[in-house]
Scaffold this active site. Sequence first.
Site, short mmCIF file in Angstrom:
data_model
loop_
_atom_site.label_atom_id
_atom_site.label_comp_id
_atom_site.label_asym_id
_atom_site.label_seq_id
_atom_site.Cartn_x
_atom_site.Cartn_y
_atom_site.Cartn_z
N ASP A 64 -3.38 10.07 -45.54
CA ASP A 64 -1.97 9.91 -45.91
C ASP A 64 -1.53 11.25 -46.47
O ASP A 64 -1.94 11.66 -47.56
CB ASP A 64 -1.82 8.81 -46.95
N TYR A 158 17.27 13.69 -43.35
CA TYR A 158 16.42 14.45 -42.43
C TYR A 158 16.76 15.94 -42.48
O TYR A 158 15.88 16.80 -42.57
CB TYR A 158 16.60 13.92 -41.01
N LYS A 162 14.29 19.16 -43.60
CA LYS A 162 13.93 20.25 -42.71
C LYS A 162 14.44 21.60 -43.23
O LYS A 162 13.81 22.64 -43.00
CB LYS A 162 14.44 19.98 -41.29
#
Length: 263
Positions: A64, A158, A162
């Site tokens: 993980d 998102y 990024k």
Amino acid sequence: MNLNLKNKVALITGPAKGMGRAVTLAFAEEGCRLVLAGRDTAAIEPVAAEARALGVPALVVRCDLVDAAQTEALAAAALAEFGRIDILVNVAGGSGPIGKTGWETTADEFNDIVELNMTGCFNTMHAVLPAMIEQRGGKIVNVGGTFGMRGRAGRVAYSASKWGLRGLTKSMALEAGAHNINVNCVAPGMVDGPRFREKVCANMAARLGISLEAAMQRHADDYALKRVTLDADVANACLFMASDVSRQITGVDLPVDGGWAML
């Protein structure tokens, strides 16, 4: 393509499907010894079997990535098996909520994708860099995204994750460069596959009342080359950044998007 990667040890996260599978098999075809990491080892094993059929060893490790202790154990397993780590390719990541504004996105949704896309990459880099520093060389390739270069409405979480990965990449490149370690980011645009078709295009089709095919074409029309990216395009960019062909390139974002981020 022979990029002199034979027998290099490549640790790849998120190898089970899509871009991750394509990247894994591209490195296998170049003769790399592989360490494949993710939470679902049953999903990874078929890809590992494909790699082994190409004649390379492939170690599968459950990990993980947001758990720092598990990523340290991952690096230790790679070193125990192969004695070195030459390449890290961070493919694992998620998309987060699609079609939600920033004020509609919940704190949990935001935090979950930032943790996966940023903290996961930090953890793996933190884990492998001591070995790379000791051996005086290494290549790290983080798979980002063009929404981390231009931003995107409806993809706040998102996009933020990024953008953050870009900063992490650039800072690590500055710090690791003195140790002959390159750290770069490959930034795909929309990549054809189930997530693109079933989530991104399906959301657009529902929102605009158009067909799925029309939604796909609208995305393609945004790009200079009028086509969306394929998994193989991303894999080839990762190979380039992981090889000595790119020896003098570090800290950069390489868009693989058919000409969207630069427009």
